[in-house]
Design a protein around this motif. Structure first.
Motif, PDB file in Angstrom:
ATOM      1  N   ASN A   1       0.842  -1.193   0.000  1.00  0.00           N
ATOM      2  CA  ASN A   1       0.000   0.000   0.000  1.00  0.00           C
ATOM      3  C   ASN A   1       0.881   1.249   0.000  1.00  0.00           C
ATOM      4  OD1 ASN A   1      -3.048  -0.392   0.071  1.00  0.00           O
ATOM      5  ND2 ASN A   1      -2.385  -1.912   1.575  1.00  0.00           N
ATOM      6  N   SER A   2       1.656   1.367  -1.052  1.00  0.00           N
ATOM      7  CA  SER A   2       2.760   2.325  -1.112  1.00  0.00           C
ATOM      8  C   SER A   2       2.395   3.783  -0.834  1.00  0.00           C
ATOM      9  CB  SER A   2       3.440   2.214  -2.483  1.00  0.00           C
ATOM     10  OG  SER A   2       3.859   0.895  -2.725  1.00  0.00           O
ATOM     11  N   PRO A   3       1.232   4.304  -1.303  1.00  0.00           N
ATOM     12  CA  PRO A   3       0.965   5.730  -1.089  1.00  0.00           C
ATOM     13  C   PRO A   3       0.305   6.064   0.245  1.00  0.00           C
ATOM     14  CG  PRO A   3      -0.345   4.839  -2.934  1.00  0.00           C
ATOM     15  CD  PRO A   3       0.216   3.703  -2.181  1.00  0.00           C
ATOM     16  N   THR A   4       0.215   5.110   1.169  1.00  0.00           N
ATOM     17  CA  THR A   4      -0.547   5.331   2.403  1.00  0.00           C
ATOM     18  C   THR A   4       0.320   5.948   3.500  1.00  0.00           C
ATOM     19  OG1 THR A   4      -0.102   3.060   3.113  1.00  0.00           O
ATOM     20  CG2 THR A   4      -2.169   3.453   1.928  1.00  0.00           C
TER      21      THR A   4
ATOM     22  N   GLY B   1      21.132 -21.190  -4.065  1.00  0.00           N
ATOM     23  CA  GLY B   1      21.570 -20.974  -5.432  1.00  0.00           C
ATOM     24  C   GLY B   1      22.110 -19.568  -5.604  1.00  0.00           C
ATOM     25  N   ALA B   2      21.328 -18.722  -6.270  1.00  0.00           N
ATOM     26  CA  ALA B   2      21.761 -17.350  -6.523  1.00  0.00           C
ATOM     27  C   ALA B   2      21.587 -16.435  -5.316  1.00  0.00           C
ATOM     28  CB  ALA B   2      20.985 -16.783  -7.717  1.00  0.00           C
ATOM     29  N   ALA B   3      20.854 -16.884  -4.313  1.00  0.00           N
ATOM     30  CA  ALA B   3      20.647 -16.131  -3.067  1.00  0.00           C
ATOM     31  C   ALA B   3      19.850 -14.856  -3.262  1.00  0.00           C
ATOM     32  CB  ALA B   3      21.969 -15.824  -2.374  1.00  0.00           C
ATOM     33  N   SER B   4      19.030 -14.808  -4.297  1.00  0.00           N
ATOM     34  CA  SER B   4      18.128 -13.663  -4.463  1.00  0.00           C
ATOM     35  C   SER B   4      17.120 -13.613  -3.320  1.00  0.00           C
ATOM     36  CB  SER B   4      17.380 -13.792  -5.793  1.00  0.00           C
ATOM     37  OG  SER B   4      16.245 -12.954  -5.836  1.00  0.00           O
ATOM     38  N   THR B   5      16.744 -12.411  -2.923  1.00  0.00           N
ATOM     39  CA  THR B   5      15.658 -12.270  -1.951  1.00  0.00           C
ATOM     40  C   THR B   5      14.301 -12.244  -2.625  1.00  0.00           C
ATOM     41  OG1 THR B   5      15.532  -9.835  -1.984  1.00  0.00           O
ATOM     42  CG2 THR B   5      17.174 -10.849  -0.513  1.00  0.00           C
ATOM     43  N   GLY B   6      14.263 -12.080  -3.973  1.00  0.00           N
ATOM     44  CA  GLY B   6      13.007 -11.801  -4.646  1.00  0.00           C
ATOM     45  C   GLY B   6      12.539 -10.400  -4.295  1.00  0.00           C
ATOM     46  N   ILE B   7      11.258 -10.149  -4.489  1.00  0.00           N
ATOM     47  CA  ILE B   7      10.662  -8.856  -4.140  1.00  0.00           C
ATOM     48  C   ILE B   7      10.180  -8.936  -2.704  1.00  0.00           C
ATOM     49  CG2 ILE B   7       8.821  -7.219  -4.649  1.00  0.00           C
ATOM     50  CD1 ILE B   7       8.880  -8.219  -7.542  1.00  0.00           C
ATOM     51  N   VAL B   8      10.719  -8.083  -1.858  1.00  0.00           N
ATOM     52  CA  VAL B   8      10.364  -8.061  -0.440  1.00  0.00           C
ATOM     53  C   VAL B   8       9.547  -6.795  -0.187  1.00  0.00           C
ATOM     54  CG1 VAL B   8      11.204  -8.155   1.924  1.00  0.00           C
ATOM     55  CG2 VAL B   8      12.495  -9.281   0.098  1.00  0.00           C
ATOM     56  N   VAL B   9       8.278  -6.987   0.200  1.00  0.00           N
ATOM     57  CA  VAL B   9       7.307  -5.886   0.260  1.00  0.00           C
ATOM     58  C   VAL B   9       7.088  -5.522   1.728  1.00  0.00           C
ATOM     59  CG1 VAL B   9       5.058  -5.080  -0.527  1.00  0.00           C
ATOM     60  CG2 VAL B   9       6.252  -6.875  -1.804  1.00  0.00           C
ATOM     61  N   THR B  10       7.355  -4.274   2.078  1.00  0.00           N
ATOM     62  CA  THR B  10       7.484  -3.861   3.467  1.00  0.00           C
ATOM     63  C   THR B  10       6.454  -2.803   3.854  1.00  0.00           C
ATOM     64  OG1 THR B  10       9.034  -2.111   2.880  1.00  0.00           O
ATOM     65  CG2 THR B  10       9.959  -4.272   3.344  1.00  0.00           C
ATOM     66  N   ASP B  11       6.249  -2.662   5.149  1.00  0.00           N
ATOM     67  CA  ASP B  11       5.544  -1.524   5.744  1.00  0.00           C
ATOM     68  C   ASP B  11       6.535  -0.681   6.534  1.00  0.00           C
ATOM     69  OD1 ASP B  11       2.979  -1.989   4.817  1.00  0.00           O
ATOM     70  OD2 ASP B  11       2.284  -3.009   6.623  1.00  0.00           O
ATOM     71  N   TRP B  12       6.294   0.610   6.596  1.00  0.00           N
ATOM     72  CA  TRP B  12       6.974   1.529   7.507  1.00  0.00           C
ATOM     73  C   TRP B  12       8.484   1.546   7.370  1.00  0.00           C
ATOM     74  CZ3 TRP B  12       5.005   5.493  10.129  1.00  0.00           C
ATOM     75  CH2 TRP B  12       3.619   5.548  10.257  1.00  0.00           C
ATOM     76  N   VAL B  13       9.005   1.390   6.150  1.00  0.00           N
ATOM     77  CA  VAL B  13      10.432   1.635   5.967  1.00  0.00           C
ATOM     78  C   VAL B  13      10.660   3.143   5.881  1.00  0.00           C
ATOM     79  CG1 VAL B  13      11.014  -0.543   4.880  1.00  0.00           C
ATOM     80  CG2 VAL B  13      10.128   1.310   3.475  1.00  0.00           C
ATOM     81  N   GLY B  14      11.849   3.575   6.258  1.00  0.00           N
ATOM     82  CA  GLY B  14      12.179   4.998   6.226  1.00  0.00           C
ATOM     83  C   GLY B  14      11.740   5.774   7.447  1.00  0.00           C
ATOM     84  N   ALA B  15      11.081   5.126   8.416  1.00  0.00           N
ATOM     85  CA  ALA B  15      10.664   5.823   9.632  1.00  0.00           C
ATOM     86  C   ALA B  15      11.898   6.302  10.383  1.00  0.00           C
ATOM     87  CB  ALA B  15       9.827   4.899  10.509  1.00  0.00           C
TER      88      ALA B  15
ATOM     89  N   GLN C   1       2.727   3.394   5.545  1.00  0.00           N
ATOM     90  CA  GLN C   1       4.051   3.903   5.206  1.00  0.00           C
ATOM     91  C   GLN C   1       4.350   5.194   5.964  1.00  0.00           C
ATOM     92  OE1 GLN C   1       6.014   1.997   3.582  1.00  0.00           O
ATOM     93  NE2 GLN C   1       4.403   0.541   2.996  1.00  0.00           N
ATOM     94  N   SER C   2       5.636   5.413   6.218  1.00  0.00           N
ATOM     95  CA  SER C   2       6.045   6.622   6.933  1.00  0.00           C
ATOM     96  C   SER C   2       6.381   7.763   5.984  1.00  0.00           C
ATOM     97  CB  SER C   2       7.256   6.324   7.816  1.00  0.00           C
ATOM     98  OG  SER C   2       8.369   5.948   7.034  1.00  0.00           O
ATOM     99  N   VAL C   3       6.733   7.451   4.723  1.00  0.00           N
ATOM    100  CA  VAL C   3       7.095   8.478   3.740  1.00  0.00           C
ATOM    101  C   VAL C   3       6.404   8.160   2.419  1.00  0.00           C
ATOM    102  CG1 VAL C   3       9.322   8.888   4.855  1.00  0.00           C
ATOM    103  CG2 VAL C   3       9.174   7.262   2.953  1.00  0.00           C
ATOM    104  N   GLY C   4       6.352   9.154   1.538  1.00  0.00           N
ATOM    105  CA  GLY C   4       5.639   9.017   0.277  1.00  0.00           C
ATOM    106  C   GLY C   4       6.434   8.300  -0.800  1.00  0.00           C
ATOM    107  N   VAL C   5       5.781   8.057  -1.927  1.00  0.00           N
ATOM    108  CA  VAL C   5       6.383   7.314  -3.034  1.00  0.00           C
ATOM    109  C   VAL C   5       7.662   7.964  -3.551  1.00  0.00           C
ATOM    110  CG1 VAL C   5       6.018   6.627  -5.448  1.00  0.00           C
ATOM    111  CG2 VAL C   5       4.284   6.098  -3.713  1.00  0.00           C
ATOM    112  N   PRO C   6       7.726   9.301  -3.760  1.00  0.00           N
ATOM    113  CA  PRO C   6       8.985   9.872  -4.258  1.00  0.00           C
ATOM    114  C   PRO C   6      10.174   9.569  -3.350  1.00  0.00           C
ATOM    115  CG  PRO C   6       7.211  11.462  -4.517  1.00  0.00           C
ATOM    116  CD  PRO C   6       6.658  10.327  -3.703  1.00  0.00           C
TER     117      PRO C   6
END
Length: 477
Positions: A173-176, A443-457, A187-192
């Protein structure tokens, strides 16, 4: 106290050559008003807030030369006693990389990640490394990552790499980020600001009307802001500006219909095509297959969590569809696959009680481990790789969860427990054979796409840095 363990998560051989010990001293940050306000906000919202930094005081009271060699993506247990966990002590570590020397204090002043300081005195910095250290007090563990410039971290990666093998940070919910109900705000900060700090997957929910193509941003049935309606078109303009400034990057955008609007998925698909894609075709990727990074640069990739208009289904891309198909999204799952096989997802979101947060953490670790298991080989200057990489699913791993009726399970309170646990896992256990929940090989040790809440707080982007840092593994010969 435990001895210090160091993990080199870069492609550069390092050596720990010196250890100094200092008395730790707490220094107040900000002013009384800002500290009180921040502490109250942190208490209400559960976001970590610290009014102090821990700094070394005076001269070192102990110093010794050491020699611990740290090969790329290897872990070394030293005989260096870790810093006192109560903040009464600071270690200053000096590392050598080739003929360069770097130093860092552990723990860092703010207890977040820090960039090592180069101390060799040479003004020629063209070949200098940027190294980020993340200290995990649990287990006295220090992880060293390459310091990507987060606003353009994809710039250093090879065009031939398929997106499913990259480690990509995302937001739920990126713009929230606006004033809203605490169960709505994620989220703590906006999309930009998210984009500037490395986020490359956006989770977008829109309300759709029957009589006009205006798309309002929502979270479930609620608007993302209590003070004014926020619109999809304005957010897209922000993304355009970011990609204009950083053409090496790509943004995956998952789009889903929610809200109180009476429009259908078919309305939404027509509005997106006519109102956005057709007007700026070179800015979007709508082919129903997963591109390589080179094909995706400068574009927004649509991940479609809605049904298609029948005419579009017949006519777009020779009848193959439009956008990466996530229409039949597995609901509330530990490990599910979307129809068509392009997406494999962990999206256990119904965290009904605080005890279930540990289950959420376990599921998130499990998806990281499954993503890390996949193999990928780059061979020779032509970068030949396993055939038809588009058939590899994108692993999507939601760290988010919520329960509208339980304040202990609102998004920020869940993130306050989940995010640090995943930082710890990425530093200590991810990419190590047999160290994940199911003891799988790596194998390649990729994390894939990791979708988070409240990063950047409070300026804390450590989780994003840890995810991005794992792309270095693909650069090993």
């Amino acid at each position: 106290m435990a001895d210090l363990t160091i993990r080199n998560l870069t492609i550069t051989p390092l050596e720990l050559v010196s250890v100094e010990r200092f008395q730790g001293e707490k220094k107040r940050t900000g002013n009384v008003v800002s500290n009180v306000t921040g502490a109250i906000t942190g208490f209400i919202n559960a976001t970590d807030f610290s009014a102090h930094h821990i700094l070394p005081k005076g001269d070192s009271h102990d110093s010794r030369d050491v020699s611990f060699h740290l090969d790329p993506f290897r872990t070394v247990r030293t005989d260096v006693r870790s810093a006192d966990p109560a903040g009464r002590e600071v270690l200053r570590l000096t590392f050598r990389a080739g003929d360069r020397r770097y130093e860092t204090d552990v723990p860092s002043p703010s207890r977040k990640s820090s960039v090592m300081k180069r101390i060799d005195g040479d003004d020629d910095v063209d070949d200098a490394l940027d190294l980020t250290v993340v200290y995990v007090p649990t287990g006295a563990f220090l992880a060293i990552f390459s310091s990507a410039k987060l606003y353009a971290w994809m710039k250093q990666l090879d065009d031939a790499w398929p997106l499913p093998l990259l480690s990509i940070p995302g937001t739920h919910n990126s713009p929230t980020c606006h004033t809203a109900l605490p169960s709505v705000r994620c989220q703590s900060v906006g999309v930009p600001e998210q984009l500037q700090n490395g986020v490359r997957f956006l989770d977008i929910r829109v309300s759709v009307n029957t009589d006009n193509d205006t798309l309002a941003l929502v979270h479930s049935v609620f608007p993302v802001s209590l003070t004014s309606i926020k619109y999809f078109s304005d957010m897209v303009d922000d993304i355009y500006r970011f990609l204009d400034a950083n053409p090496s990057e790509t943004v995956l955008m998952s789009i889903k219909r929610e809200g109180a609007g009476r429009g259908t998925d078919q309305h939404l698909s027509r509005y997106l095509k006519a109102g956005f894609v057709d007007k700026n075709a070179d800015r979007w990727w709508t082919e129903p297959r997963i591109p390589t990074l080179g094909q995706a640069r400068g574009r927004i990739i649509i991940v479609r969590r809605f049904g298609l208009d029948e005419e579009m289904a017949r006519s777009c891309w020779d009848g193959r569809g439009w956008g990466i198909d996530g229409q039949h999204w597995p609901d509330n799952c530990e490990d599910g696959t979307c129809e068509g096989g392009h997406i494999r997802v962990q999206d256990f979101y119904d965290v009904t009680e605080s005890q279930n947060i540990e289950k959420k953490i376990d599921y998130s670790r499990g998806q990281l481990e499954r993503s890390a298991e996949r193999e990928f080989h780059v061979i020779g200057p032509e970068h030949d790789h396993n055939p038809d990489p588009a058939l590899l699913p994108i692993f999507v791993n939601f760290l988010s969860g919520s329960n509208f009726f339980n304040a202990t399970c609102w998004p920020e309170r869940i993130a306050a427990k989940v995010n640090p646990a995943i930082v710890e896992y990425l530093c200590i256990r991810h990419g190590e054979d047999g160290k994940g929940p199911n003891q799988l090989k790596v194998g390649a040790a990729s994390t894939g796409i990791v979708v988070t809440d409240w990063v950047g707080a409070n300026g804390d982007w450590d989780l994003i840095r840890c995810i991005v840092g794992w792309n270095a593994r693909l650069q090993l010969p």
